[in-house]
Design an enzyme around this catalytic site. Sequence first.
Site, PDB file in Angstrom:
ATOM      1  N   ASP B   8       0.879  -1.161   0.000  1.00  0.00           N
ATOM      2  CA  ASP B   8       0.000   0.000   0.000  1.00  0.00           C
ATOM      3  C   ASP B   8       0.919   1.214   0.000  1.00  0.00           C
ATOM      4  O   ASP B   8       1.494   1.577   1.026  1.00  0.00           O
ATOM      5  CB  ASP B   8      -0.888  -0.032   1.259  1.00  0.00           C
ATOM      6  N   LYS B  70       3.180  10.921  -3.910  1.00  0.00           N
ATOM      7  CA  LYS B  70       2.000  10.345  -4.560  1.00  0.00           C
ATOM      8  C   LYS B  70       1.121  11.431  -5.207  1.00  0.00           C
ATOM      9  O   LYS B  70       0.371  11.157  -6.139  1.00  0.00           O
ATOM     10  CB  LYS B  70       1.195   9.584  -3.516  1.00  0.00           C
ATOM     11  N   GLU B 169      -7.142   0.625  -4.375  1.00  0.00           N
ATOM     12  CA  GLU B 169      -7.139   0.535  -2.910  1.00  0.00           C
ATOM     13  C   GLU B 169      -8.476   0.017  -2.364  1.00  0.00           C
ATOM     14  O   GLU B 169      -8.484  -0.873  -1.517  1.00  0.00           O
ATOM     15  CB  GLU B 169      -6.784   1.894  -2.309  1.00  0.00           C
ATOM     16  N   ASP B 191     -12.552   5.705   3.027  1.00  0.00           N
ATOM     17  CA  ASP B 191     -11.125   5.654   3.372  1.00  0.00           C
ATOM     18  C   ASP B 191     -10.642   7.032   3.830  1.00  0.00           C
ATOM     19  O   ASP B 191     -10.427   7.929   3.014  1.00  0.00           O
ATOM     20  CB  ASP B 191     -10.342   5.177   2.132  1.00  0.00           C
TER      21      ASP B 191
END
Lengths: 153, 633
Positions: B8, B70, B169, B191
């Site tokens: 992850d 990211k 994800e 999330d």
Amino acid sequence: MATETESSEVERLRQELGREHDLYLRALADFDNFRRRTERDRAAAAQREKRAYLLSMLDLLDGFDRAVEHLDEAPESIAEGIRVLHRQLLGMLEAQGVRPFESVGQPFNPEVHEGIGSEQSENFETGTVTHEARRGYRWGEELLRPARVRVAQ
Amino acid sequence: MAKAVGIDLGTTNSVVAVMEGGKPTVVINSEGSRLTPSVVGFTPAGERLVGQLAKRQAVLNPENTIYSVKRFIGRRYSEVQSELKNVPYKVVPGPNDAVRFMIMGREYSPEEISSMILRRLADDAAKYLGEKVTDAVITVPAYFNDAQRTATKDAGRIAGLNVLRIINEPTAAALAYGLDKKKNETVLVFDLGGGTFDVSILDVGDGVFEVRSTSGDTHLGGDDFDKKIVDWMAEEFQRNNGIDLRKDRQALQRLTEAAEKAKVELSGALEARISLPFITADANGPKHLEMTLTRAKFDQLTADLVERCVGPVKQALADATITERDIDEVILVGGATRIPAVQALVRKLTGGKDPNQSVNPDEMVAIGAAIQAGVLAGEVKGVVLLDVTPLSLGIETLGGVTTKLIDRNTTIPARKSEVFSTADDNQTAVDVHVLQGERELARDNRTLGNFRLEGIQPAPRGTPQIEVAFDIDANGILTVTARDQQTGKEQKVTISGSTQLSKEEVDRMVKDAQAHVEEDKRRREEVEVRNHADSAAYQVERQIREMGDRVPANEKARAEQLIHEVREALNNQSPDFARLRQLASDLQQIGYALASSASQPQPAGGPSPGARPGPQPGAADEEVIDAEFKQTR
């Protein structure tokens, strides 16, 4: 004399036996690995728990460190009592293998230092720790808590 | 054999998980942590640091420390204008409008920086496993476009990893919760991580996942909740002391740490105490901060943050053209979903559904990725699938209680045996009543079978050794064998389908047991008091008989009186259990006294049965327990 279907049946069973035996060995190996892993995990978990406990004790010790800096403002008898308590706590932690390490004057090293700022300094070379905002501690060989430091520019 | 891992790769932190013995496990990195900060630092000495170490030097070396990579990967320079204002390092345009980081005169691509993080994670996993790691499944947000996915894959390749697959994800989280086995469901994944918030709606059907919509807020996360607490503490302190702690970098750091700790505590407790002694000082001397933050206050402080989650959820539902009623499952991912107010909001927005959540919601994505990696690497195939017994198995013993031999959720095949004895003198047969269930008393459990073992040699109660063995094979077929160890006589029963209960039936039985736990405990204790008293009366009676006139008259009279009282109480349907316990204890004392006085004048007195109910410990087998069969009539 075995007919063709019989020999192919034998062959099929032989293969199946091989597969089953393989699965059996895998299960055995899995179990063996599992046992070892459990042992390792248990030891690690105990270590982690103790570590968390020692870290919370360091919070308390930090409080004492700060109190000691202000002791000249307190009556001597009280001040002495607090110094004794401070030493007692240090002694307890030391008995568990917890020891502070010096940072001021050392070159900044992220393995054991956490930088919180930099400053001009006449006394120290660039990249050297000038001030310790929070002491660093080792627990036996490993780092328990990095020192929080300021570094000469 | 090389292993495949699941990674992850997060904005703030990354997690790596591996399949070990068919089960996903999160790797603990070399600093002893399960989370690795997604930070890469280049030191003036030319060293490259990744993770915690890079983070520790970030403040001193901000231009050469890259975090939140990211936010840049696979994007064009012209797209990231708002992002690059938030970071202290230098972002420059590269060829074809690509993003480059300028570090000490050298340009690095986001793929290169990400690859350093991936390499570090793979190395930690390799160290943990003691095996080389070559293959990986890496997760990306569901909203990542092709360029971002390709760039992430390239990062893996630069790190020397064979990227088996890039998965979403939310899909990974659904895998971690085993939702891939469901048929045609609509899943909402919520999330809320350290710094980003994503909502996804997935269609799941027979192992196929389809993302129907995504929404979110790229700058909302747990860190914002910490900041609210810091501001509250600092303002309160300023009101009382006239000092703004936020101006003092050292004090601010302590406030931030204390805030995070308080936030975590408030997930479980209704209030958190914050103590920061000697937080600062002025001309009047040192100042201390001590406050209590209640959950209600915390909820009030963070209400606007929680409110910011509403829009994206509604948007995702609207984009998927569904309503809250169409959602079958809700999944919580990310550390900030531990916050009770966030959970309450999700419940409200999804029509009151119980969400799927784990103790470590920040690890579920990596776990799902590891499961996917295991499947792709073929590792999951070789594992023998083992079943468990859904309910406990045991037999009925004296007084109608259930003595469990195999506990529920024991992996099968399994075998367990215990040695029991008789409840009456000269008992020649025992009834074995095989039970299934969680209740303490036999009559509340389910009967699986009954059989009788006969031909036991007449002997005083507690003397015969009868071994009862339970054996369940891999197919759930249970064989119960009772064997008289003296004569070797054996009797058995085979019961099939002991594991074939419907889930509802199992749940009902387990719930039933939980509902009656107090009552059952009391009833079982009562039976035990009865058994104990009966046994004590029996033993003392026997001692008196064996010792004859060597028993002092006064002790004999007292013992007989007590035995009489015990028997009377035992005949009563609902005796006074406190009194019965006392009587039994008194009798036992007399028994000990008699035994010691008997052993002195009569050294060769043979094995005294003692005052214990049941067989003597250690007489034949370690597994002898204080339980007896009820009498056979």
